[in-house]
Design an enzyme around this catalytic site. Sequence first.
Site, short mmCIF file in Angstrom:
data_model
loop_
_atom_site.label_atom_id
_atom_site.label_comp_id
_atom_site.label_asym_id
_atom_site.label_seq_id
_atom_site.Cartn_x
_atom_site.Cartn_y
_atom_site.Cartn_z
N TYR A 147 0.84 -1.21 0.00
CA TYR A 147 0.00 0.00 0.00
C TYR A 147 0.87 1.26 0.00
O TYR A 147 0.63 2.20 -0.77
CB TYR A 147 -0.90 -0.04 1.24
CG TYR A 147 -1.92 1.08 1.33
CD1 TYR A 147 -3.13 1.00 0.63
CD2 TYR A 147 -1.69 2.19 2.12
CE1 TYR A 147 -4.08 2.02 0.74
CE2 TYR A 147 -2.63 3.20 2.24
CZ TYR A 147 -3.82 3.11 1.54
OH TYR A 147 -4.76 4.12 1.65
N LYS A 151 0.95 4.11 -2.93
CA LYS A 151 0.53 5.50 -2.66
C LYS A 151 1.69 6.47 -2.84
O LYS A 151 1.47 7.62 -3.24
CB LYS A 151 -0.05 5.60 -1.24
CG LYS A 151 -1.37 4.81 -1.07
CD LYS A 151 -2.47 5.37 -1.97
CE LYS A 151 -3.82 4.75 -1.73
NZ LYS A 151 -4.89 5.33 -2.54
N1 LIG Z 1 -10.11 5.71 4.86
C1 LIG Z 1 -8.92 6.20 5.14
O1 LIG Z 1 -8.57 6.43 6.30
C2 LIG Z 1 -7.97 6.56 4.05
C3 LIG Z 1 -6.77 7.19 4.42
C4 LIG Z 1 -5.88 7.55 3.42
C5 LIG Z 1 -6.16 7.27 2.11
N2 LIG Z 1 -7.33 6.63 1.78
C6 LIG Z 1 -7.58 6.38 0.37
O2 LIG Z 1 -8.80 6.99 0.01
C7 LIG Z 1 -9.44 6.23 -1.01
C8 LIG Z 1 -10.86 5.87 -0.58
O3 LIG Z 1 -10.78 5.13 0.63
P1 LIG Z 1 -12.10 4.72 1.45
O4 LIG Z 1 -11.66 4.55 2.85
O5 LIG Z 1 -13.20 5.64 1.12
O6 LIG Z 1 -12.36 3.27 0.83
P2 LIG Z 1 -13.67 2.32 0.91
O7 LIG Z 1 -14.65 2.88 1.90
O8 LIG Z 1 -13.13 0.96 1.11
O9 LIG Z 1 -14.30 2.47 -0.56
C9 LIG Z 1 -13.49 2.09 -1.65
C10 LIG Z 1 -14.20 2.41 -2.94
O10 LIG Z 1 -13.29 2.06 -4.00
C11 LIG Z 1 -13.94 1.14 -4.86
N3 LIG Z 1 -12.97 0.24 -5.48
C12 LIG Z 1 -12.14 -0.63 -4.87
N4 LIG Z 1 -11.43 -1.31 -5.80
C13 LIG Z 1 -11.83 -0.83 -7.01
C14 LIG Z 1 -11.49 -1.14 -8.34
N5 LIG Z 1 -10.58 -2.07 -8.66
N6 LIG Z 1 -12.13 -0.48 -9.34
C15 LIG Z 1 -13.07 0.47 -9.07
N7 LIG Z 1 -13.43 0.80 -7.82
C16 LIG Z 1 -12.81 0.15 -6.80
C17 LIG Z 1 -14.97 0.44 -4.02
O11 LIG Z 1 -15.98 -0.12 -4.86
P3 LIG Z 1 -17.01 -1.24 -4.27
O12 LIG Z 1 -17.99 -0.47 -3.42
O13 LIG Z 1 -17.63 -1.83 -5.49
O14 LIG Z 1 -16.19 -2.20 -3.46
C18 LIG Z 1 -15.45 1.60 -3.16
O15 LIG Z 1 -16.39 2.38 -3.88
C19 LIG Z 1 -8.54 5.01 -1.24
O16 LIG Z 1 -7.68 5.25 -2.33
C20 LIG Z 1 -7.75 4.91 0.04
O17 LIG Z 1 -6.52 4.26 -0.15
C21 LIG Z 1 -8.23 6.27 2.73
#
Ligand SMILES: NC(=O)c1ccc[n+]([C@@H]2O[C@H](COP(=O)([O-])OP(=O)(O)OC[C@H]3O[C@@H](n4cnc5c(N)ncnc54)[C@H](OP(=O)(O)O)[C@@H]3O)[C@@H](O)[C@H]2O)c1
Length: 240
Positions: A147, A151
Site C-alpha cells: 500500500y 501510494k
Molecule cells: N479511509 C482512510 O482512512 C484513508 C486514508 C488515506 C487514504 N485513503 C484512500 O482513500 C481512497 C478511498 O478510501 P475509502 O476509505 O473511502 O475506501 P472504501 O470505503 O473501502 O471504498 C473504496 C471504494 O473504491 C472502490 N474500489 C475498490 N477497488 C476498485 C477497483 N478495482 N475499481 C473500481 N473501484 C474500486 C470500491 O468499490 P465497491 O464499493 O464496489 O467495493 C469503493 O467504492 C482510497 O484510495 C484509500 O486508499 C483512505
Amino acid sequence: MARTAIVTGGTRGIGAAIAVALKQAGCNVAANYAGNDEAAQGFNAETGIPVYKWSVADYDACAGGIAQVEADLGPVDILVNNAGITRDAPFHKMTREQWTDVINTNLNGVFNMTHPVWNGMRERKFGRVITISSINGQKGQFAQANYSASKAGDLGFTKALAQEGARNGITVNAICPGYIGTDMVMAVPEKVREAIIAQIPVGRLGEADEIARCVVFLASDDAGFITGSTITANGGQYFT
Ligand SMILES: NC(=O)c1ccc[n+]([C@@H]2O[C@H](COP(=O)([O-])OP(=O)(O)OC[C@H]3O[C@@H](n4cnc5c(N)ncnc54)[C@H](OP(=O)(O)O)[C@@H]3O)[C@@H](O)[C@H]2O)c1
C-alpha cells in the site's frame, strides 16, 4: 457549462463524499465502483448520481467505461482517482497476490484511468486530475509495503504529470488523507483504531467531507495555479 467529473470508487466512503460535493459544486458527476452493487444502487437512489461498474485495475474496462460516461455526460474535465484497497500483511508473510492486487488497483489503476482522458484534456486545454494518495504513502506503515509503495507511486506520478499538463491547462494534484472514518478504517479492530486515534493530535478520525472539500477546491478554477502539489489532511499526525 457544467463540467463533467468521474470519481473512481465514488459510491462509498471518501469517494461518495467527493461525488456528492462535486455535484453540489455544479458538476455532472459519474461515480465508478468495482463490485458492491448494493452500495452503488443505494448511493444512486439517494443522490441521483449515475453509477458505473468497472475495475480500475483493467485498462480496457477503464477505456470502455470512460467512453460510456463521455457518451452519457460529455467529455471528462475532472478525474478523481480515489479507488483504493488494502491487503495488509508484514512483508515476510505478504503474498505475491497481495502485492499485485494493491499495485494494480492503487497505482496501475491511476494510469489506467488517467491515460484515456489525457489527450482529450490536452485538446480542450483544460483538465483536473486529482489522486487520493495516503499518509502512509508519505511516511510508510508497518504491514503495508504494498500500500505504501502504491501510494508513494501516486505522488511521483502526480509530480511528473503536472509538468506535462501545465502548458495545456491541466493541473495534476494529490491529496494525502490521514485516517478517515470509512469502512476501510472501521474494518480494523477497535483496539487498533483507538491506538491510531491516540496518534492523531486533533484527537479524532477525519471525515470524508473534509477530504471532499479539498477535492472541490483543487477542481475549481480558483486552483488553476496549483499543480504537482499534495494537500496533506491528517489532523497533524505527520508533517511533510
Ligand atoms: N479511509 C482512510 O482512512 C484513508 C486514508 C488515506 C487514504 N485513503 C484512500 O482513500 C481512497 C478511498 O478510501 P475509502 O476509505 O473511502 O475506501 P472504501 O470505503 O473501502 O471504498 C473504496 C471504494 O473504491 C472502490 N474500489 C475498490 N477497488 C476498485 C477497483 N478495482 N475499481 C473500481 N473501484 C474500486 C470500491 O468499490 P465497491 O464499493 O464496489 O467495493 C469503493 O467504492 C482510497 O484510495 C484509500 O486508499 C483512505
